[in-house]
Motif scaffolding. Structure first.
Motif, PDB file in Angstrom:
ATOM      1  N   GLU A   1       0.832  -1.209   0.000  1.00  0.00           N
ATOM      2  CA  GLU A   1       0.000   0.000   0.000  1.00  0.00           C
ATOM      3  C   GLU A   1       0.863   1.254   0.000  1.00  0.00           C
ATOM      4  OE1 GLU A   1      -2.907   0.080   3.171  1.00  0.00           O
ATOM      5  OE2 GLU A   1      -3.484  -2.003   2.769  1.00  0.00           O
ATOM      6  N   ILE A   2       1.858   1.277   0.868  1.00  0.00           N
ATOM      7  CA  ILE A   2       2.738   2.438   0.966  1.00  0.00           C
ATOM      8  C   ILE A   2       3.548   2.602  -0.324  1.00  0.00           C
ATOM      9  CG2 ILE A   2       4.759   3.374   2.176  1.00  0.00           C
ATOM     10  CD1 ILE A   2       3.550   2.007   4.720  1.00  0.00           C
ATOM     11  N   PHE A   3       4.023   1.500  -0.861  1.00  0.00           N
ATOM     12  CA  PHE A   3       4.795   1.543  -2.104  1.00  0.00           C
ATOM     13  C   PHE A   3       3.965   2.156  -3.233  1.00  0.00           C
ATOM     14  CE2 PHE A   3       6.203  -0.253  -6.133  1.00  0.00           C
ATOM     15  CZ  PHE A   3       7.558   0.028  -6.105  1.00  0.00           C
ATOM     16  N   HIS A   4       2.722   1.710  -3.355  1.00  0.00           N
ATOM     17  CA  HIS A   4       1.852   2.226  -4.426  1.00  0.00           C
ATOM     18  C   HIS A   4       1.472   3.683  -4.201  1.00  0.00           C
ATOM     19  CE1 HIS A   4       1.759  -1.486  -6.595  1.00  0.00           C
ATOM     20  NE2 HIS A   4       1.365  -2.138  -5.524  1.00  0.00           N
ATOM     21  N   GLU A   5       1.335   4.089  -2.943  1.00  0.00           N
ATOM     22  CA  GLU A   5       1.063   5.504  -2.640  1.00  0.00           C
ATOM     23  C   GLU A   5       2.216   6.367  -3.142  1.00  0.00           C
ATOM     24  OE1 GLU A   5       0.600   6.090   1.559  1.00  0.00           O
ATOM     25  OE2 GLU A   5      -1.221   4.876   1.656  1.00  0.00           O
ATOM     26  N   LYS A   6       3.434   5.919  -2.905  1.00  0.00           N
ATOM     27  CA  LYS A   6       4.630   6.703  -3.262  1.00  0.00           C
ATOM     28  C   LYS A   6       4.903   6.682  -4.764  1.00  0.00           C
ATOM     29  CE  LYS A   6       5.806   8.119   0.776  1.00  0.00           C
ATOM     30  NZ  LYS A   6       5.710   9.536   1.098  1.00  0.00           N
ATOM     31  N   CYS A   7       4.413   5.671  -5.463  1.00  0.00           N
ATOM     32  CA  CYS A   7       4.668   5.559  -6.899  1.00  0.00           C
ATOM     33  C   CYS A   7       3.645   6.311  -7.730  1.00  0.00           C
ATOM     34  CB  CYS A   7       4.694   4.095  -7.315  1.00  0.00           C
ATOM     35  SG  CYS A   7       6.137   3.244  -6.696  1.00  0.00           S
ATOM     36  N   ASN A   8       2.578   6.735  -7.128  1.00  0.00           N
ATOM     37  CA  ASN A   8       1.541   7.465  -7.890  1.00  0.00           C
ATOM     38  C   ASN A   8       1.668   8.944  -7.766  1.00  0.00           C
ATOM     39  OD1 ASN A   8       0.391   5.096  -8.795  1.00  0.00           O
ATOM     40  ND2 ASN A   8      -0.867   4.909  -6.970  1.00  0.00           N
TER      41      ASN A   8
END
Length: 125
Positions: free
Chosen positions: A118-125
């Motif tokens: 979840e955190i990874f996808h937040e930072k990649c968007n």
């Protein structure tokens, strides 16, 4: 050096520049001792202020990824692999802390992995 910025991003422009240059150094697209585009030229190319590019380059130098030669410009540091190893050590430390706190919160491995994704996808968007 290939950099794209988004004016609609929540990430400050200097940070977008820094992130992209850092990625190109760490994955080898920018070789050790390779000169970087001058701060003024990069500012013109990206249509941002020189202050913005100066901040990105200053941060990269503070992180040990580039160095400046007075009158010649900025260059990729010779040992990007060492810098990469330092980042990996920092990541390992952060993961150890996350695991400890996850266990204290009663999370199992799958739940902890879900949080990381979840955190990874937040930072990649």
């Amino acid at each position: 050096m290939n950099i794209h910025i988004s004016l609609q991003s929540d990430i400050p422009t200097y940070e977008q520049i820094k992130i992209q240059i850092k990625a190109q150094i760490l994955d080898g697209r920018l070789a050790p001792n390779q000169p970087l585009t001058s701060m003024r030229q990069l500012a013109r190319d990206l249509r941002v202020s020189v202050i913005t590019t100066t901040r990105a380059y200053s941060d990269l130098e503070a992180e040990g990824l580039i160095y400046t030669v007075q009158g010649r410009g900025c260059f990729v540091k010779g040992d990007a692999e060492m810098v990469r190893r330092q980042y990996l050590q920092n990541i390992d430390e952060a993961f150890r802390t996350a695991v400890e706190k996850g266990k204290a919160a009663g999370l199992n491995l799958a739940e902890l992995q879900d949080r990381l994704e979840e955190i990874f996808h937040e930072k990649c968007n």
